[in-house]
Design a protein around this motif. Sequence first.
Motif, PDB file in Angstrom:
ATOM      1  N   TYR A 128       3.676   1.135  -3.453  1.00 41.65           N
ATOM      2  CA  TYR A 128       2.774   1.161  -4.733  1.00 41.65           C
ATOM      3  C   TYR A 128       1.796   2.248  -4.889  1.00 41.65           C
ATOM      4  O   TYR A 128       1.015   2.296  -5.842  1.00 41.65           O
ATOM      5  CB  TYR A 128       2.285  -0.185  -5.315  1.00 41.65           C
ATOM      6  N   HIS A 129       1.968   3.070  -3.751  1.00 44.93           N
ATOM      7  CA  HIS A 129       0.993   4.258  -3.881  1.00 44.93           C
ATOM      8  C   HIS A 129       1.445   5.223  -4.930  1.00 44.93           C
ATOM      9  O   HIS A 129       2.718   5.412  -5.380  1.00 44.93           O
ATOM     10  CB  HIS A 129       1.142   5.080  -2.534  1.00 44.93           C
ATOM     11  N   PHE A 189       0.908  -1.157  -0.010  1.00 42.55           N
ATOM     12  CA  PHE A 189       0.081   0.058   0.044  1.00 42.55           C
ATOM     13  C   PHE A 189       0.734   1.424   0.160  1.00 42.55           C
ATOM     14  O   PHE A 189       0.441   2.160  -0.617  1.00 42.55           O
ATOM     15  CB  PHE A 189      -0.981   0.081   1.353  1.00 42.55           C
ATOM     16  N   ILE A 190       1.835   1.195   0.785  1.00 38.47           N
ATOM     17  CA  ILE A 190       2.618   2.396   0.659  1.00 38.47           C
ATOM     18  C   ILE A 190       3.759   2.353  -0.578  1.00 38.47           C
ATOM     19  O   ILE A 190       3.760   3.376  -1.038  1.00 38.47           O
ATOM     20  CB  ILE A 190       3.684   2.223   1.909  1.00 38.47           C
ATOM     21  N   GLY A 217       3.803   3.922  -7.397  1.00 40.46           N
ATOM     22  CA  GLY A 217       2.852   3.145  -8.131  1.00 40.46           C
ATOM     23  C   GLY A 217       2.604   3.557  -9.558  1.00 40.46           C
ATOM     24  O   GLY A 217       2.510   2.727 -10.502  1.00 40.46           O
ATOM     25  N   LYS A 270       1.840   8.376  -5.223  1.00 41.21           N
ATOM     26  CA  LYS A 270       2.832   9.388  -4.942  1.00 41.21           C
ATOM     27  C   LYS A 270       4.163   8.603  -4.683  1.00 41.21           C
ATOM     28  O   LYS A 270       4.998   9.491  -4.415  1.00 41.21           O
ATOM     29  CB  LYS A 270       2.236  10.093  -3.779  1.00 41.21           C
TER      30      LYS A 270
END
Length: 171
Positions: free
Chosen positions: A24-25, A21-22, A30, A27
């Motif tokens: 591949y965010h 989640f972090i 990702g 920002k």
Amino acid sequence: MVQINFWAILLASIIPLIMGFIWYHPKIFGTVWMKEAGLSEDKMKGQMVGVFIFSIILSLLMAYFLQFVIIHQFGALGMVGGEEMNANESYQAFMKDYGSAYRSFGHGALHSFMTGFMFVFPLVAINAMFERKSWKYTMINTGYWTITITIMGGIICGWYAVDGFHWVTQK
């Protein structure tokens, strides 16, 4: 009898999702990863519940195996065929002296980081070369997995130390 800390393995198995989640965010990596992987937001939409459930199952397998890489006492147990009760006295003496040695977050993280660099990186790079993916794609995925298993290994090895877990040997 060697005991396995299933709570540590369970906690470590959640780390890939949290890190994903972090990492591949949009920002962080990702957006670049999707471009390098040839994916679009439309292609990524859909039923993700099955993906997350299967990811946790696979992460459990990774965490379970990782303990054998980072906790050296499993190696000593392997040398006697997994049968502590039938092991020589030298094994019992070894476990008495070193049964709880090298049990820390840092030690687990170090061995897991080395696994990431010397095993995960070549594995991901070989696949990426045959898939004709970029080095940027390779480094994003390798970085994710190396940091993820570094944290997983630290948790698994460190929990054994904090929990007061010790190896029990019987004659």
